[in-house]
Design a protein around this motif. Structure first.
Motif: not given
Ligand code: MG
Ligand code: C2E
Ligand code: MG
Ligand code: MG
Length: 271
Positions: A180-182, A202-204, A235-237
């Protein structure tokens, strides 16, 4: 006037300090109650295949609407839970709720996709983690393929023998593991070669900057790193069509974010 000013500053500081300490004590005290009285709710946010727009799985995210404190963000209470040694209890609460809900959906013939549960880093190196998950899965007769786990890269920094053992067992049982949050941790890149995980998230913060030239190059670099070591990326966010288009162009195949869906109460998503 100078002395007076600094006196004021001191007074301000004390007031701030007092209220943040009080807040902390309130959250600590109410978190214990919330766990005992099942006041925490599990929400799900879909993970989406960018090409087909299909949901491929979910992430479980906690929500806490407290009768006294109002709504408390997991960013605040997970940190406090970790400091109070309540993190394992919180993680177990989510695991149990997710397994029980999966059981109910199987009973109603609802088709299921894997649900990812966030595990706090101190918990990931705990010898009892595997046992807890296996026992739940046996008791409720839920296949472990329906469970995924997310953990931040900080856990892999030390890579204790217990973390390695847990990783091995979990993955052998069909549980996929995401980092998470890479990109936000301070770990060196060298650990990634030996990393026995499945996916980099991939972190936001990187997705937020993807519309700028350097930001786009950074995301491209993260995707290249993942490909180099044969890991999946998500991809996050993702919040806009523009971000989605750039991600697709860069070869990212999966995403998660408000652009697709916000987290919703688990029962409203599955039933
Ligand atoms: Mg996070
Ligand atoms: P995370 O695991 O990286 O989860 C992603 C966070 O980003 C979630 O915040 C999610 O609601 C939010 N998010 C998703 N898409 C978007 C978007 O498009 N825009 C914006 N602005 N935000 C988006 P949330 O639910 O507040 O959780 C924050 C963090 O708290 C999580 O980060 C995770 O580290 C932790 N957390 C949440 N639930 C749990 C849990 O059940 N167990 C543990 N151990 N940690 C949890
Ligand atoms: Mg997560
Ligand atoms: Mg994340």
């Amino acid at each position: 006037p100078k002395a007076k000013q600094s006196q004021n500053n001191v007074a301000f500081y004390d007031l701030d300090f007092h209220s943040s300490l009080q807040r902390r004590l309130d959250v600590e005290q109410r978190l214990g109650v919330a766990l005992d009285e099942n006041l925490l709710q599990v929400f799900l946010q879909p993970k989406v295949d960018l090409l087909s727009n299909q949901t491929i799985g979910y992430e479980a995210l906690l929500r806490w609407q407290d009768p006294i404190l109002g709504s408390v963000s997991p960013i605040e209470f997970i940190k406090i839970a970790e400091e109070m040694s309540l993190a394992i209890q919180v993680d177990r609460y989510v695991l149990k709720t997710v397994f029980q809900t999966i059981r109910r959906s199987i009973d109603q013939d609802i088709r299921l996709l894997p649900i990812a549960v966030n595990i706090t880093s101190c918990h990931f190196g705990d010898a009892a983690l595997i046992d807890y998950i296996f026992t739940l899965s046996n008791k409720l007769d839920v296949p472990l393929e329906l469970l995924d786990l997310e953990v931040t890269e900080s856990v892999l920094l030390e890579m204790s023998p217990q973390v390695e053992k847990n990783l091995q067992w979990l993955r052998q049982s069909g549980i996929k593991i995401s980092i998470d949050d890479f990109g936000t941790g301070y770990s060196s890149l060298s650990y990634i070669r030996k990393l026995a995980v499945d996916t980099l998230k991939i972190d936001k913060s990187f997705i937020d900057e993807i519309t700028d030239e350097t930001g786009q190059k950074l995301v491209a670099a993260v995707i290249a790193i993942a490909q180099a070591v044969n890991l999946d990326v998500i991809a996050e966010g993702v919040e806009t069509k523009q971000q989605l288009d750039i991600l697709s162009k860069l070869g990212c195949k999966k995403g998660q974010g408000y652009y697709f869906a916000r987290p919703k109460f688990i029962d409203d998503v599955l039933f």
